[in-house]
Design an enzyme around this catalytic site. Structure first.
Site, short mmCIF file in Angstrom:
data_model
loop_
_atom_site.label_atom_id
_atom_site.label_comp_id
_atom_site.label_asym_id
_atom_site.label_seq_id
_atom_site.Cartn_x
_atom_site.Cartn_y
_atom_site.Cartn_z
N THR A 266 1.64 -3.29 16.30
CA THR A 266 2.50 -2.10 16.38
C THR A 266 1.81 -0.92 15.71
O THR A 266 0.83 -1.09 14.99
CB THR A 266 3.85 -2.36 15.67
OG1 THR A 266 3.61 -2.49 14.26
CG2 THR A 266 4.53 -3.62 16.20
N HIS B 172 2.62 0.58 13.16
CA HIS B 172 2.90 0.56 11.72
C HIS B 172 1.63 0.84 10.90
O HIS B 172 1.67 1.57 9.91
CB HIS B 172 3.49 -0.81 11.36
CG HIS B 172 3.90 -0.95 9.94
ND1 HIS B 172 5.02 -0.34 9.43
CD2 HIS B 172 3.34 -1.64 8.91
CE1 HIS B 172 5.14 -0.65 8.15
NE2 HIS B 172 4.13 -1.43 7.81
N ARG C 267 -15.39 -6.56 3.24
CA ARG C 267 -15.44 -5.36 2.40
C ARG C 267 -14.98 -5.64 0.96
O ARG C 267 -15.08 -4.77 0.10
CB ARG C 267 -14.61 -4.25 3.04
CG ARG C 267 -15.30 -3.67 4.25
CD ARG C 267 -14.33 -2.99 5.21
NE ARG C 267 -15.04 -2.44 6.37
CZ ARG C 267 -15.49 -3.15 7.41
NH1 ARG C 267 -15.31 -4.46 7.42
NH2 ARG C 267 -16.11 -2.59 8.41
N VAL D 10 -4.64 -2.60 4.40
CA VAL D 10 -3.76 -2.48 5.56
C VAL D 10 -4.55 -3.00 6.75
O VAL D 10 -5.62 -2.47 7.07
CB VAL D 10 -3.33 -1.01 5.78
CG1 VAL D 10 -2.36 -0.91 6.94
CG2 VAL D 10 -2.71 -0.42 4.52
N ILE D 11 -4.04 -4.05 7.38
CA ILE D 11 -4.73 -4.67 8.51
C ILE D 11 -3.96 -4.34 9.80
O ILE D 11 -2.74 -4.52 9.85
CB ILE D 11 -4.84 -6.20 8.32
CG1 ILE D 11 -5.65 -6.50 7.04
CG2 ILE D 11 -5.50 -6.85 9.54
CD1 ILE D 11 -5.66 -7.96 6.63
N ALA E 69 0.82 -1.21 0.00
CA ALA E 69 0.00 0.00 0.00
C ALA E 69 0.86 1.26 0.00
O ALA E 69 0.50 2.26 -0.63
CB ALA E 69 -0.94 -0.01 1.20
N PHE E 70 2.00 1.22 0.68
CA PHE E 70 2.86 2.40 0.76
C PHE E 70 3.31 2.86 -0.63
O PHE E 70 3.54 4.05 -0.84
CB PHE E 70 4.08 2.08 1.64
CG PHE E 70 4.93 3.27 1.95
CD1 PHE E 70 4.55 4.17 2.92
CD2 PHE E 70 6.11 3.48 1.26
CE1 PHE E 70 5.34 5.29 3.20
CE2 PHE E 70 6.91 4.58 1.54
CZ PHE E 70 6.52 5.49 2.52
#
Length: 161
Positions: free
Chosen positions: A86, A88, A127, A81-82, A56-57
């Protein structure tokens, strides 16, 4: 007062679909939803380019390059992104959202945020299920509509005196 709304698929609409490979058990389903929305919108499959990125980044960078190429009227960005143990998750989700906003503003090409930010894999899969509730489908519908709105605004722009 005049209202400008999306009316019909822009003739020859060209779309880039940028998809994160990370969490592909979800993003592959988002991509399937996006392709279904493009087909339902009458977009020529020959005018669709799928770009796969590591995570994703990397979506904002690839989306901006796609937009700057001049080859696309809209860019659909899909990722997942799950949340983990942390912080992150927060950094990645925020960086992607801000990066896409910045890239869309810099290029003038609509970019939609079809990036799931969920607490669990189960939430993400819900989703990304089949049908129009699929977030990849929804992001693609928004991209088509925004491309139409921008084309309409461009066509109807009055010269400034």
């Amino acid at each position: 007062m005049r209202t400008i709304e999306a009316q019909a698929v822009v003739a020859g609409l060209r779309v880039a679909v940028v998809v994160s490979k990370y969490n592909d058990f979800v993003t592959d389903r988002l991509q399937t939803g996006a392709m279904a929305a493009l087909a339902a919108g009458g977009v020529d499959p020959d005018h669709v380019t799928v770009v796969r990125v590591p995570g994703a980044f990397e979506l904002p960078s690839a989306a901006q390059h796609a937009a700057e190429s001049g080859r696309f009227d809209a860019v659909v960005c899909l990722g997942c992104v799950i949340r983990g143990e942390t912080p992150h998750f927060e950094y990645i989700a925020s960086a992607v959202a801000h990066g896409l906003t910045t890239a869309a503003a810099a290029t003038g090409i609509p970019m939609t945020f079809g990036v799931l930010t969920t607490n669990s894999a189960e939430e993400a899969l819900a989703r990304a299920a089949d049908g129009p509730g699929n977030k990849g489908y929804e992001a693609t519908v928004a991209a088509i509509e925004m491309a139409e709105v921008i084309a309409s605004l461009t066509r109807h722009a009055a010269p400034r005196l």
